[in-house]
Scaffold this motif. Sequence first.
Motif, PDB file in Angstrom:
ATOM      1  N   UNK A 198       9.749  -2.580  -1.860  1.00 61.67           N
ATOM      2  CA  UNK A 198      10.389  -1.393  -2.447  1.00 61.67           C
ATOM      3  C   UNK A 198       9.382  -0.258  -2.616  1.00 61.67           C
ATOM      4  N   UNK A 199       8.168  -0.582  -3.060  1.00 65.86           N
ATOM      5  CA  UNK A 199       7.144   0.450  -3.212  1.00 65.86           C
ATOM      6  C   UNK A 199       6.785   1.063  -1.867  1.00 65.86           C
ATOM      7  N   UNK A 200       6.679   0.261  -0.854  1.00 66.04           N
ATOM      8  CA  UNK A 200       6.354   0.790   0.470  1.00 66.04           C
ATOM      9  C   UNK A 200       7.420   1.766   0.960  1.00 66.04           C
ATOM     10  N   UNK A 201       8.693   1.440   0.715  1.00 62.30           N
ATOM     11  CA  UNK A 201       9.770   2.345   1.142  1.00 62.30           C
ATOM     12  C   UNK A 201       9.704   3.659   0.368  1.00 62.30           C
ATOM     13  N   UNK A 202       9.429   3.595  -0.925  1.00 62.53           N
ATOM     14  CA  UNK A 202       9.414   4.809  -1.745  1.00 62.53           C
ATOM     15  C   UNK A 202       8.232   5.715  -1.438  1.00 62.53           C
ATOM     16  N   UNK A 203       7.145   5.133  -0.939  1.00 59.26           N
ATOM     17  CA  UNK A 203       5.954   5.924  -0.652  1.00 59.26           C
ATOM     18  C   UNK A 203       5.690   6.058   0.856  1.00 59.26           C
ATOM     19  N   UNK A 204       6.741   5.904   1.642  1.00 56.65           N
ATOM     20  CA  UNK A 204       6.655   6.107   3.097  1.00 56.65           C
ATOM     21  C   UNK A 204       5.533   5.287   3.731  1.00 56.65           C
ATOM     22  N   UNK A 205       5.370   4.091   3.248  1.00 58.30           N
ATOM     23  CA  UNK A 205       4.301   3.218   3.750  1.00 58.30           C
ATOM     24  C   UNK A 205       4.861   2.276   4.809  1.00 58.30           C
ATOM     25  N   UNK A 206       5.402   2.850   5.865  1.00 53.75           N
ATOM     26  CA  UNK A 206       6.098   2.057   6.871  1.00 53.75           C
ATOM     27  C   UNK A 206       5.152   1.152   7.670  1.00 53.75           C
ATOM     28  N   UNK A 207       3.888   1.527   7.751  1.00 52.11           N
ATOM     29  CA  UNK A 207       2.910   0.738   8.504  1.00 52.11           C
ATOM     30  C   UNK A 207       2.041  -0.118   7.586  1.00 52.11           C
ATOM     31  N   UNK A 208       2.404  -0.189   6.320  1.00 50.20           N
ATOM     32  CA  UNK A 208       1.650  -0.980   5.329  1.00 50.20           C
ATOM     33  C   UNK A 208       0.170  -0.604   5.312  1.00 50.20           C
ATOM     34  N   UNK A 209      -0.073   0.714   5.321  1.00 50.09           N
ATOM     35  CA  UNK A 209      -1.456   1.185   5.269  1.00 50.09           C
ATOM     36  C   UNK A 209      -1.891   1.519   3.842  1.00 50.09           C
ATOM     37  N   UNK A 210      -0.933   1.893   3.010  1.00 50.63           N
ATOM     38  CA  UNK A 210      -1.278   2.247   1.623  1.00 50.63           C
ATOM     39  C   UNK A 210      -1.411   0.978   0.770  1.00 50.63           C
ATOM     40  N   UNK A 211      -0.441   0.095   0.901  1.00 54.04           N
ATOM     41  CA  UNK A 211      -0.514  -1.215   0.246  1.00 54.04           C
ATOM     42  C   UNK A 211      -0.603  -2.247   1.351  1.00 54.04           C
ATOM     43  N   UNK A 212      -1.787  -2.718   1.591  1.00 55.10           N
ATOM     44  CA  UNK A 212      -2.041  -3.605   2.730  1.00 55.10           C
ATOM     45  C   UNK A 212      -1.744  -5.063   2.383  1.00 55.10           C
ATOM     46  N   UNK A 213      -1.236  -5.776   3.363  1.00 56.23           N
ATOM     47  CA  UNK A 213      -1.098  -7.233   3.243  1.00 56.23           C
ATOM     48  C   UNK A 213      -2.329  -7.885   3.847  1.00 56.23           C
ATOM     49  N   UNK A 214      -3.027  -8.659   3.055  1.00 57.63           N
ATOM     50  CA  UNK A 214      -4.180  -9.416   3.551  1.00 57.63           C
ATOM     51  C   UNK A 214      -3.707 -10.858   3.667  1.00 57.63           C
ATOM     52  N   UNK A 215      -3.386 -11.266   4.865  1.00 58.55           N
ATOM     53  CA  UNK A 215      -2.728 -12.550   5.092  1.00 58.55           C
ATOM     54  C   UNK A 215      -3.535 -13.716   4.509  1.00 58.55           C
ATOM     55  N   UNK A 216      -2.850 -14.535   3.775  1.00 60.96           N
ATOM     56  CA  UNK A 216      -3.473 -15.700   3.165  1.00 60.96           C
ATOM     57  C   UNK A 216      -4.194 -15.398   1.874  1.00 60.96           C
ATOM     58  N   UNK A 217      -4.263 -14.111   1.498  1.00 59.07           N
ATOM     59  CA  UNK A 217      -5.002 -13.747   0.279  1.00 59.07           C
ATOM     60  C   UNK A 217      -4.162 -12.952  -0.716  1.00 59.07           C
ATOM     61  N   UNK A 218      -3.446 -11.926  -0.260  1.00 64.71           N
ATOM     62  CA  UNK A 218      -2.652 -11.137  -1.189  1.00 64.71           C
ATOM     63  C   UNK A 218      -2.462  -9.710  -0.715  1.00 64.71           C
ATOM     64  N   UNK A 219      -2.562  -8.763  -1.661  1.00 68.61           N
ATOM     65  CA  UNK A 219      -2.308  -7.357  -1.361  1.00 68.61           C
ATOM     66  C   UNK A 219      -3.478  -6.494  -1.817  1.00 68.61           C
ATOM     67  N   UNK A 220      -3.662  -5.378  -1.095  1.00 68.54           N
ATOM     68  CA  UNK A 220      -4.765  -4.461  -1.390  1.00 68.54           C
ATOM     69  C   UNK A 220      -4.242  -3.040  -1.424  1.00 68.54           C
ATOM     70  N   UNK A 221      -4.536  -2.335  -2.506  1.00 67.22           N
ATOM     71  CA  UNK A 221      -4.222  -0.902  -2.646  1.00 67.22           C
ATOM     72  C   UNK A 221      -5.348  -0.126  -1.997  1.00 67.22           C
ATOM     73  N   UNK A 222      -5.040   0.595  -0.897  1.00 69.78           N
ATOM     74  CA  UNK A 222      -6.068   1.347  -0.152  1.00 69.78           C
ATOM     75  C   UNK A 222      -6.179   2.748  -0.708  1.00 69.78           C
ATOM     76  N   UNK A 223      -7.220   3.071  -1.479  1.00 66.84           N
ATOM     77  CA  UNK A 223      -7.281   4.354  -2.194  1.00 66.84           C
ATOM     78  C   UNK A 223      -7.353   5.575  -1.280  1.00 66.84           C
ATOM     79  N   UNK A 224      -7.842   5.417  -0.059  1.00 67.35           N
ATOM     80  CA  UNK A 224      -8.020   6.573   0.816  1.00 67.35           C
ATOM     81  C   UNK A 224      -6.807   6.855   1.704  1.00 67.35           C
ATOM     82  N   UNK A 225      -5.758   6.053   1.577  1.00 68.11           N
ATOM     83  CA  UNK A 225      -4.626   6.192   2.492  1.00 68.11           C
ATOM     84  C   UNK A 225      -3.460   6.994   1.925  1.00 68.11           C
ATOM     85  N   UNK A 226      -3.582   7.501   0.687  1.00 74.89           N
ATOM     86  CA  UNK A 226      -2.456   8.163   0.020  1.00 74.89           C
ATOM     87  C   UNK A 226      -2.496   9.683   0.214  1.00 74.89           C
ATOM     88  N   UNK A 227      -2.305  10.108   1.454  1.00 77.28           N
ATOM     89  CA  UNK A 227      -2.337  11.537   1.774  1.00 77.28           C
ATOM     90  C   UNK A 227      -0.979  12.019   2.279  1.00 77.28           C
TER      91      UNK A 227
END
Length: 227
Positions: A198-227
Amino acid sequence: MFRVMLVEDDLRLAELVSEYLTGYEFKVDLVTRGDAALEHFKANRPDVVVLDLMLPGLDGMVVCRQLRELGEVPILILTAREDSYDEVSVLEQGADDFVNKPVQPRVLLARLRALMRRAQAKPPASQAMMFGALTITTRDRSATWRGQPCILSNTEYKLLLVLAEAAGQVLSRDALLKKMRGIEFDGLDRSIDNCISKLRRKFDDHESEKIKTVWGEGYLFAPSAWN
């Protein structure tokens, strides 16, 4: 001692829960109708609310939403429903945690203690966090995206804030659930994954660049991708 507002119309269960919690660090105020809960809350300002969903007078979902509008009091839901949709719904309405009926008093006690620890450890909300076109303002629990207010549910805001506070770090589902609800990931709970989508849809993160999936580990908020 913490003051609990227990909103429950099953008097036998309410008596059991009240007696158990009173033996520890809680003082229990019992309310048996949903439509009486808000006035009692305003008059007494409890430290935590334990709320049944199926109530006379006013549905527990509505009570939960209205309580959340009044402030940041921790809310724990008691539910006899086993539908995962209902569990997600109560979190969306502003609840902090839920326990399924029939409730085990020791489990309820543990969850309440976890909620109070988190409430006491929460730093004062005072500053804004900025990442490119995203601004998160903790004082009023709001987010602005590209100059426009972003409408977020309580759960979406909490998850966004937890991720942003750990910007650049991978957070596992277990870590996210502990920070948000004080419980461990059981390998089946999909609420985090659903909320991330839901957050990805609301923030146009269609390529999962802002909130990244790190397979087998979890999720990462990418601070430099929110432009």
